[in-house]
Each structure stands twice: as structure tokens, then as C-alpha cells.
Design a protein around this motif. Structure first.
Motif, PDB file in Angstrom:
ATOM      1  N   SER A  17       0.881  -1.229  -0.085  1.00  0.00           N
ATOM      2  CA  SER A  17       0.019   0.000   0.082  1.00  0.00           C
ATOM      3  C   SER A  17       0.732   1.333   0.229  1.00  0.00           C
ATOM      4  O   SER A  17       0.340   2.134  -0.493  1.00  0.00           O
ATOM      5  CB  SER A  17      -0.903   0.019   1.313  1.00  0.00           C
ATOM      6  OG  SER A  17      -0.250   0.344   2.330  1.00  0.00           O
ATOM      7  N   ILE A  18       2.262   1.314   0.402  1.00  0.00           N
ATOM      8  CA  ILE A  18       2.936   2.651   0.606  1.00  0.00           C
ATOM      9  C   ILE A  18       3.936   2.344  -0.313  1.00  0.00           C
ATOM     10  O   ILE A  18       4.964   3.400  -0.830  1.00  0.00           O
ATOM     11  CB  ILE A  18       3.561   2.623   1.948  1.00  0.00           C
ATOM     12  CG1 ILE A  18       4.583   1.295   2.306  1.00  0.00           C
ATOM     13  CG2 ILE A  18       2.594   2.782   2.998  1.00  0.00           C
ATOM     14  CD1 ILE A  18       5.591   1.547   3.556  1.00  0.00           C
ATOM     15  N   SER A  19       4.002   1.394  -1.297  1.00  0.00           N
ATOM     16  CA  SER A  19       4.730   1.210  -2.315  1.00  0.00           C
ATOM     17  C   SER A  19       4.243   1.962  -3.937  1.00  0.00           C
ATOM     18  O   SER A  19       3.001   1.841  -4.021  1.00  0.00           O
ATOM     19  CB  SER A  19       5.056  -0.321  -2.858  1.00  0.00           C
ATOM     20  OG  SER A  19       5.853  -0.677  -1.575  1.00  0.00           O
ATOM     21  N   ASP A  20       5.009   2.357  -4.759  1.00  0.00           N
ATOM     22  CA  ASP A  20       4.799   2.836  -6.035  1.00  0.00           C
ATOM     23  C   ASP A  20       4.647   1.713  -7.053  1.00  0.00           C
ATOM     24  O   ASP A  20       3.891   1.599  -7.946  1.00  0.00           O
ATOM     25  CB  ASP A  20       5.416   3.919  -6.460  1.00  0.00           C
ATOM     26  CG  ASP A  20       5.136   5.530  -5.542  1.00  0.00           C
ATOM     27  OD1 ASP A  20       4.028   5.466  -5.316  1.00  0.00           O
ATOM     28  OD2 ASP A  20       6.123   5.930  -5.145  1.00  0.00           O
ATOM     29  N   ILE A  21       5.750   0.910  -7.143  1.00  0.00           N
ATOM     30  CA  ILE A  21       6.006  -0.229  -7.891  1.00  0.00           C
ATOM     31  C   ILE A  21       6.737  -1.240  -7.340  1.00  0.00           C
ATOM     32  O   ILE A  21       7.244  -1.195  -6.157  1.00  0.00           O
ATOM     33  CB  ILE A  21       7.414   0.217  -8.927  1.00  0.00           C
ATOM     34  CG1 ILE A  21       6.967   1.494  -9.643  1.00  0.00           C
ATOM     35  CG2 ILE A  21       7.794  -0.681  -9.767  1.00  0.00           C
ATOM     36  CD1 ILE A  21       8.075   2.214 -10.389  1.00  0.00           C
ATOM     37  N   PHE A  22       6.376  -2.482  -7.822  1.00  0.00           N
ATOM     38  CA  PHE A  22       6.830  -3.805  -7.316  1.00  0.00           C
ATOM     39  C   PHE A  22       7.888  -4.210  -8.234  1.00  0.00           C
ATOM     40  O   PHE A  22       7.403  -4.448  -9.441  1.00  0.00           O
ATOM     41  CB  PHE A  22       5.785  -4.794  -6.991  1.00  0.00           C
ATOM     42  CG  PHE A  22       6.044  -6.049  -6.620  1.00  0.00           C
ATOM     43  CD1 PHE A  22       6.432  -6.453  -5.154  1.00  0.00           C
ATOM     44  CD2 PHE A  22       6.311  -7.100  -7.566  1.00  0.00           C
ATOM     45  CE1 PHE A  22       6.848  -7.790  -4.868  1.00  0.00           C
ATOM     46  CE2 PHE A  22       6.876  -8.573  -7.191  1.00  0.00           C
ATOM     47  CZ  PHE A  22       6.988  -8.476  -5.833  1.00  0.00           C
ATOM     48  N   VAL A  23       9.085  -4.667  -7.791  1.00  0.00           N
ATOM     49  CA  VAL A  23      10.112  -5.434  -8.749  1.00  0.00           C
ATOM     50  C   VAL A  23      10.380  -6.446  -8.306  1.00  0.00           C
ATOM     51  O   VAL A  23      10.752  -6.616  -7.135  1.00  0.00           O
ATOM     52  CB  VAL A  23      11.188  -4.287  -8.750  1.00  0.00           C
ATOM     53  CG1 VAL A  23      12.143  -4.521  -9.791  1.00  0.00           C
ATOM     54  CG2 VAL A  23      10.764  -2.851  -9.285  1.00  0.00           C
ATOM     55  N   LEU A  24      10.439  -7.388  -9.259  1.00  0.00           N
ATOM     56  CA  LEU A  24      10.911  -8.841  -9.097  1.00  0.00           C
ATOM     57  C   LEU A  24      12.384  -9.276 -10.152  1.00  0.00           C
ATOM     58  O   LEU A  24      11.674  -9.606 -11.217  1.00  0.00           O
ATOM     59  CB  LEU A  24       9.774  -9.721  -8.963  1.00  0.00           C
ATOM     60  CG  LEU A  24      10.093 -11.336  -8.915  1.00  0.00           C
ATOM     61  CD1 LEU A  24      10.412 -11.643  -7.279  1.00  0.00           C
ATOM     62  CD2 LEU A  24       8.931 -12.234  -9.264  1.00  0.00           C
ATOM     63  N   PRO A  25      13.287  -8.722  -9.685  1.00  0.00           N
ATOM     64  CA  PRO A  25      14.397  -9.111 -10.799  1.00  0.00           C
ATOM     65  C   PRO A  25      15.032 -10.319 -10.601  1.00  0.00           C
ATOM     66  O   PRO A  25      15.978 -10.754 -10.415  1.00  0.00           O
ATOM     67  CB  PRO A  25      15.252  -8.087 -10.512  1.00  0.00           C
ATOM     68  CG  PRO A  25      15.384  -7.894  -8.994  1.00  0.00           C
ATOM     69  CD  PRO A  25      13.854  -8.125  -8.519  1.00  0.00           C
TER      70      PRO A  25
END
Length: 141
Positions: free
Chosen positions: A32-40
Motif C-alpha cells: 500500500s505504501i509502494s509505487d512499483i513492485f520489482v521482481l528481478p
């Protein structure tokens, strides 16, 4: 590798920008407090973390490995980045951060897709369908 990565982030002056949370039980809050989710990731099948981010309406950037391309449509419900390509990953992150309307549109599309494909009601219906199909085949032998 946590200790090595913590030392590396300090050496690069990133200790105020990079956080090592460890195991967490408050994922909905963090999303909820994130803008983007990144899974590298370099190897993945069907990552629950991407599903959670989709349902939360977050723009997702993930490596194009394993089953990930089956749950992210590049440019529509998220961004697929070549596995191991740090420059392209950085470019994708920067592009989303600089283009908020596009980032929000990806999150909206991801949430819509995620709720259609990952809702508990849909899951129950799919399981029931498997049982009904098995019963039908058994009766018609």
C-alpha cells in the motif's frame, strides 16, 4: 548474502535508500505504501508476490523467466525485463518513476486482470470445474 549486500549498499552510500526487511507479515501494508513492485528474479514459476502486487493495483516490473510472462502482459499489465539485464531493469524502473500516468495505468490494468484471474471465487470455481469434469468422465466410461 544479506550481510554482503548490506555492506555493498553502505559502500555505495545507499544505506538510506535500500532496506533489508527480512521476513515480513505485513505485505499488504508494504504494498500500500509502494509505487512499483520489482521482481528481478533469474528463475521463477508463478510468483505469489507478483499476484499480490497485481491485486494491490501496483505496477509490476519482473524478469521474463518461467511462468512470469503468462501472468504479465508486457506494457499492459506490467513490464517484463530480460533476466540478468541490470541496465534494462534500471531503465524500466526509471521510466515508470518518470511517467506516473503510465505507471498508474499499469497498476489499474494489473489489478483488473489479477482480480479476474486470482480471486478466491474464481479459484473455487476452477477447482469445482476440475471435479465436475472428472465425475463426468468417470460416468461416461
Amino acid at each position: 548474502m544479506q550481510e554482503e549486500l548490506i555492506n555493498q549498499s553502505k559502500a555505495l552510500g545507499l544505506e538510506n535508500d535500500v532496506f533489508f526487511f527480512g521476513r515480513r507479515d505485513d505485505i499488504p501494508y508494504l504494498l500500500s505504501i509502494s509505487d512499483i513492485f520489482v521482481l528481478p528474479t533469474l528463475m521463477e514459476n508463478q510468483p505469489l508476490s507478483v499476484i499480490e502486487a497485481q491485486i494491490s493495483g501496483k505496477a509490476v516490473i519482473a524478469s521474463d523467466v518461467g511462468g512470469v510472462p503468462e501472468i504479465i502482459e508486457h506494457g499492459i499489465t506490467g513490464v517484463l525485463s530480460p533476466a540478468g539485464d541490470e541496465q534494462m531493469l534500471t531503465m524500466h524502473i526509471n521510466y515508470l518513476l518518470e511517467n506516473e500516468p503510465y505507471m498508474k495505468n499499469l497498476g489499474f490494468n494489473a489489478q483488473k486482470w489479477g482480480l479476474e484471474h486470482w480471486s478466491p471465487d474464481k479459484a473455487v470455481q476452477k477447482v469445482l470445474g476440475v471435479y465436475e469434469n472428472a465425475i463426468f468422465k468417470k460416468r461416461n466410461k
